[in-house]
Every structure is written in C-alpha cells, then in structure tokens.
Motif scaffolding. Sequence first.
Motif, mmCIF file in Angstrom:
data_model
loop_
_atom_site.group_PDB
_atom_site.id
_atom_site.type_symbol
_atom_site.label_atom_id
_atom_site.label_comp_id
_atom_site.label_asym_id
_atom_site.label_seq_id
_atom_site.Cartn_x
_atom_site.Cartn_y
_atom_site.Cartn_z
ATOM 1 N N HIS A 1 2.551 -0.393 -6.478
ATOM 2 C CA HIS A 1 1.703 0.226 -7.506
ATOM 3 C C HIS A 1 0.984 -0.875 -8.272
ATOM 4 O O HIS A 1 1.598 -1.862 -8.696
ATOM 5 C CB HIS A 1 2.540 1.063 -8.467
ATOM 6 C CG HIS A 1 1.725 1.734 -9.534
ATOM 7 N ND1 HIS A 1 0.946 2.837 -9.285
ATOM 8 C CD2 HIS A 1 1.571 1.444 -10.854
ATOM 9 C CE1 HIS A 1 0.348 3.219 -10.405
ATOM 10 N NE2 HIS A 1 0.704 2.382 -11.365
ATOM 11 N N THR B 1 1.623 9.887 5.671
ATOM 12 C CA THR B 1 0.584 9.359 4.792
ATOM 13 C C THR B 1 -0.408 10.449 4.408
ATOM 14 O O THR B 1 -0.661 11.370 5.188
ATOM 15 C CB THR B 1 -0.170 8.193 5.466
ATOM 16 O OG1 THR B 1 -1.220 7.735 4.603
ATOM 17 C CG2 THR B 1 -0.783 8.625 6.781
ATOM 18 N N ARG C 1 -2.506 5.573 -8.668
ATOM 19 C CA ARG C 1 -2.004 6.320 -7.519
ATOM 20 C C ARG C 1 -3.161 7.024 -6.804
ATOM 21 O O ARG C 1 -3.664 8.034 -7.271
ATOM 22 C CB ARG C 1 -0.961 7.349 -7.969
ATOM 23 C CG ARG C 1 0.291 6.715 -8.558
ATOM 24 C CD ARG C 1 1.350 7.755 -8.873
ATOM 25 N NE ARG C 1 2.567 7.152 -9.373
ATOM 26 C CZ ARG C 1 3.519 6.638 -8.618
ATOM 27 N NH1 ARG C 1 3.382 6.660 -7.302
ATOM 28 N NH2 ARG C 1 4.603 6.110 -9.147
ATOM 29 N N SER D 1 -3.449 9.509 3.666
ATOM 30 C CA SER D 1 -4.727 8.883 4.005
ATOM 31 C C SER D 1 -5.116 9.122 5.464
ATOM 32 O O SER D 1 -4.370 8.769 6.376
ATOM 33 C CB SER D 1 -4.647 7.376 3.744
ATOM 34 O OG SER D 1 -5.729 6.688 4.342
ATOM 35 N N GLN E 1 0.818 -1.212 0.000
ATOM 36 C CA GLN E 1 0.000 0.000 0.000
ATOM 37 C C GLN E 1 0.853 1.264 0.000
ATOM 38 O O GLN E 1 0.426 2.295 -0.516
ATOM 39 C CB GLN E 1 -0.925 0.012 1.217
ATOM 40 C CG GLN E 1 -2.159 -0.861 1.067
ATOM 41 C CD GLN E 1 -3.146 -0.641 2.189
ATOM 42 O OE1 GLN E 1 -2.779 -0.531 3.350
ATOM 43 N NE2 GLN E 1 -4.419 -0.574 1.850
ATOM 44 N N THR E 2 2.031 1.208 0.575
ATOM 45 C CA THR E 2 2.880 2.394 0.674
ATOM 46 C C THR E 2 3.855 2.517 -0.497
ATOM 47 O O THR E 2 3.963 3.581 -1.110
ATOM 48 C CB THR E 2 3.671 2.380 1.989
ATOM 49 O OG1 THR E 2 4.360 1.131 2.119
ATOM 50 C CG2 THR E 2 2.738 2.540 3.172
ATOM 51 N N ASP E 3 4.563 1.444 -0.824
ATOM 52 C CA ASP E 3 5.589 1.498 -1.866
ATOM 53 C C ASP E 3 5.206 0.752 -3.135
ATOM 54 O O ASP E 3 6.019 0.663 -4.065
ATOM 55 C CB ASP E 3 6.910 0.936 -1.337
ATOM 56 C CG ASP E 3 7.719 1.988 -0.591
ATOM 57 O OD1 ASP E 3 7.314 3.164 -0.618
ATOM 58 O OD2 ASP E 3 8.735 1.639 0.028
ATOM 59 N N LEU F 1 -6.306 5.296 0.561
ATOM 60 C CA LEU F 1 -5.915 4.043 1.204
ATOM 61 C C LEU F 1 -6.574 3.899 2.561
ATOM 62 O O LEU F 1 -6.826 4.884 3.250
ATOM 63 C CB LEU F 1 -4.396 3.982 1.369
ATOM 64 C CG LEU F 1 -3.558 3.917 0.094
ATOM 65 C CD1 LEU F 1 -2.083 3.919 0.444
ATOM 66 C CD2 LEU F 1 -3.918 2.688 -0.726
ATOM 67 N N ASP G 1 6.471 3.744 4.522
ATOM 68 C CA ASP G 1 6.345 5.200 4.610
ATOM 69 C C ASP G 1 6.596 5.748 6.008
ATOM 70 O O ASP G 1 6.121 6.842 6.335
ATOM 71 C CB ASP G 1 4.933 5.628 4.165
ATOM 72 C CG ASP G 1 4.834 5.761 2.652
ATOM 73 O OD1 ASP G 1 5.896 5.750 1.990
ATOM 74 O OD2 ASP G 1 3.709 5.874 2.131
ATOM 75 N N SER H 1 -3.172 7.530 -3.055
ATOM 76 C CA SER H 1 -2.654 7.369 -1.697
ATOM 77 C C SER H 1 -3.588 7.932 -0.641
ATOM 78 O O SER H 1 -3.639 7.441 0.483
ATOM 79 C CB SER H 1 -1.286 8.048 -1.572
ATOM 80 O OG SER H 1 -1.372 9.427 -1.909
ATOM 81 N N ASP H 2 -4.379 8.964 -1.001
ATOM 82 C CA ASP H 2 -5.278 9.543 -0.011
ATOM 83 C C ASP H 2 -6.496 8.673 0.237
ATOM 84 O O ASP H 2 -7.228 8.872 1.210
ATOM 85 C CB ASP H 2 -5.716 10.947 -0.442
ATOM 86 C CG ASP H 2 -6.407 10.944 -1.800
ATOM 87 O OD1 ASP H 2 -6.199 9.991 -2.574
ATOM 88 O OD2 ASP H 2 -7.148 11.900 -2.091
#
Length: 268
Positions: free
Chosen positions: A23, A140, A98, A142, A19-21, A103, A123, A100-101
């Motif tokens: 894709h 983050t 992408r 999120s 989820q962080t690194d 997640l 992260d 990320s917000d």
Amino acid sequence: MSHLDLTRDEHAYFFGFFQTDGHLSAGPGGKGRAAIEVSARDIDTLYAFSELFPDVPSSVTERSRATNFSRLHRSATWSAQVRSFREELIACGVPVGRKSDALRPPTVPFDPRGYLRGLIDGDGSVGFTGAGRPFISLTTASEAIAAYFCGQVLSVTGARRTPGRNRRDQVFGPMVASDPAATLAAWLYPAGCLALARKAAAAEAVAAWRRPAAMRARALSRRAWTPEEDEVVRSRTIKEAAEQLGRTEQSVNLRRWRLRQRAQAELV
C-alpha cells in the motif's frame, strides 16, 4: 532509478509483491509511506526486502488483531518512508491508495519471471486440488494483470488461458493445472529464488508432478490477439511488448508486420 532496477529478478519480485500486498500512501508536505503487511509466518520475506534495499531505511514490525477469520491474527509489516523510493514506485506504475482494478505490469523494462512470482506470492495460490491435480492460480481485480498471467502461461507452457470475471464479485481468477502447472512452477520458482518459503515448497512439489499414464492430456490451442495487445505491439519495442504480453519476440515481430500490412491495405 537509484533504488529500483526491475530488470533484476529480486526487484521485479518485490514490485509484483508490492502491487498485490503493498500500500502506497501520501501525506502533506511530501510525506507518505510504502508498506507491505503479511501474515507473521511470512516475516522472513519482509526482512529480505530490507536487505534488498540497504539504502532505503525501513522497519519490520509485528502486531496482533482480530479479523473476520480469526480472533487473534498476528501480522508483520514492512514499511519505508523515503520519498525518492516512493516516487520510483509510482513512476513504475504503483497507484497511491487502493486501486487494485487499475494495476498493470510495470511501465519500464522488467524481469517477467520475478514479477509474476511476486504476483503469485501476493495474490496467488500454488498447490493441489482435492483430486490431486497440481495448479497455479491468481486472483485479481485488474484485467491487465490477469491478461499478463495468461500471457506468461502461454509463453512458458504453451497453454492458452482467457481471463474472465466471475459472477460473484467480478474479479479474475485465471488458473493453470496439471502439466502446464508443473512446467510453470519449475520455471517460476528456480532454486534459491526470493519467494515466500511456503509457496516455494508448494511449487517444488507441483514441479515434481508427473501425469499418470491413465490421465488424458488436453490439446493446447492458439491464443488470439486482442485490440489491447495490438496497441502494446504498436507502442512498445519488440522486446518490451514480448515481456509485457508474455509472447515470444518472433510472434510480436510477426504481429507488428501483419498490423502494418493491414494498415497499408486500408489506405488503398
């Protein structure tokens, strides 16, 4: 699910790390790719991911490129194209592209320690401030992920943290320091766990920290319930809600009872 079992520490770690690194991309005709790119110094963890999913054909490659921070940055990428594996990632809550917000913690039962360790390795930061105070932090976009971090901090250490966006780039940066950081590090990185070697080494040093006699300890405060947390309590089982919110099953059960009492009172 045939590939992922997020109740396992290692699988939950992979998911948090992805989820962080990671894709997830989609292509025509059901084609696509799941990929994780990290610094080449962390390549051993990518090989561990390949071993973690022996039934998912994957590859680990390296490349060098110029970045804003270095004229020659060497990175390593783990990638897999198996459609069923990608579909399981999506089903568990990984968005395509992408976002990320957007997640949030997995939508299925999962191991909270492995999952949080994956988020931190991807992260987060583990180490010491210039003044020698140990800390663990997470960056983050999120709100759900920031709230999960704070929930786990409360559950494991008793320290209350309230997530808030910073003014510069509107991301969350919750952090825990000193005694709570040492307690969290000891719980988060048990001996032999799947983790980035450098983060595990830093966590070992943080866990060994002891407060100097002259350093005053801060009092812990109780964490208030939010409307979003109340909705989780209403819609999930007690165990699932406790894992997602980082609270004890006893506190979730008590909160559910209070919400029912409140609803009954409003009907009178």
